[in-house]
Design a protein around this motif. Structure first.
Motif: not given
Length: 256
Positions: A49-58, A76-82, A110-111
């Motif tokens: 949505s911000l014009g980046y590829a995935d992979g911690e580039l933001i 409702i509860p929110v889980s964050a993908d970091i 977290i991966e």
């Protein structure tokens, strides 16, 4: 009951938790309005949505700002993908987890993938990180904060099942609340992991792995669709824009 307790309870009810994945406030509010009981952010969708590829580039602060906007506006509860924690060292990652908890999420993904190269983090190293994250969360008042430990064995290994079970057990022993295995597709393998895991299993929607009821019967406790919905929305937007330009006619915008 606070959001963290509510989110934990959703993983331990008789029904599977069908988690809606959001990438901005509008998508989160839409999922909430539709009736989803919790949402998880999708790092891929946010990046896209911000014009980046995935992979911690933001920039992490920018990413966190989007997560905060969501938590501030949904009930409702929110889980964050970091992803892998947006840091090169343990201290930075632990601090980023605390910053994420501070914006009001009930949990994180977290991966264990390496971000700068192909491969997975050493099991001992990742277990040490999870243990330090859990300790820091407890010390800062985030008891039972949901750590969904993602393992990318099915994306990176040729024979992933044995190592998936080994890593899953070790991650839970080190403080993970649940295990997320994207790429897992075969129901017999899902059942084997569930049988060996003393924690909720989260799987990712894929072609051929789509039905909540079937997954519930296999023992899966959480099911998410990642970036699939955001991709669908972007595709519809692209096709609609092309149709507008090609037809020079806006009438289809008003069709049901």
């Amino acid at each position: 009951m606070n959001k963290i307790q509510e989110f934990n309870n959703l993983h331990h009810s008789k029904d599977l938790l069908f988690l809606g994945n959001a990438w901005d406030l509008l998508s989160a509010l839409t999922l909430e309005k539709a009736g989803f009981k919790a949402v998880g952010t999708t790092s891929w969708g946010i990046a896209n949505s911000l014009g980046y590829a995935d992979g911690e580039l933001i920039d992490f602060k920018r990413h966190l700002g989007i997560i905060k906007t969501i938590t501030d506006n949904v009930k409702i509860p929110v889980s964050a993908d970091i992803e892998a924690g947006y840091g090169e060292d343990t201290e930075t990652i632990v601090n980023n987890v605390l910053r994420t908890a501070d914006v009001g999420v009930a949990g994180i993904n977290i991966e264990d993938s390496l971000k700068k190269q192909k491969g997975l983090k050493d099991i001992t190293e990742h277990c040490n990180l999870l243990s330090k994250i859990r300790t820091a969360l407890e010390q800062h008042g985030y008891k039972d904060f949901y750590i969904n430990a993602r393992t990318d064995t099915y994306f990176q290994l040729e024979n992933p099942l044995p190592e998936t079970i080994e890593r899953s057990k070790s991650y839970v022993e080190s403080g993970a609340s649940g295990i997320f295995v994207p790429g897992l597709l075969q129901k017999n393998e899902i059942k084997e992991i569930v049988a060996n895991l003393n924690a909720p299993l989260n799987v990712l929607s894929l072609p051929g792995l789509t039905n909540c009821n079937e997954l519930n019967e296999c023992g899966v406790k959480r099911f998410s669709f990642g970036n699939a919905l955001s991709d669908k929305v972007i595709d519809l937007l692209q096709k609609s824009a092309e149709q507008l330009l090609e037809s020079k006619d806006t009438s289809f915008l008003y069709e049901n």
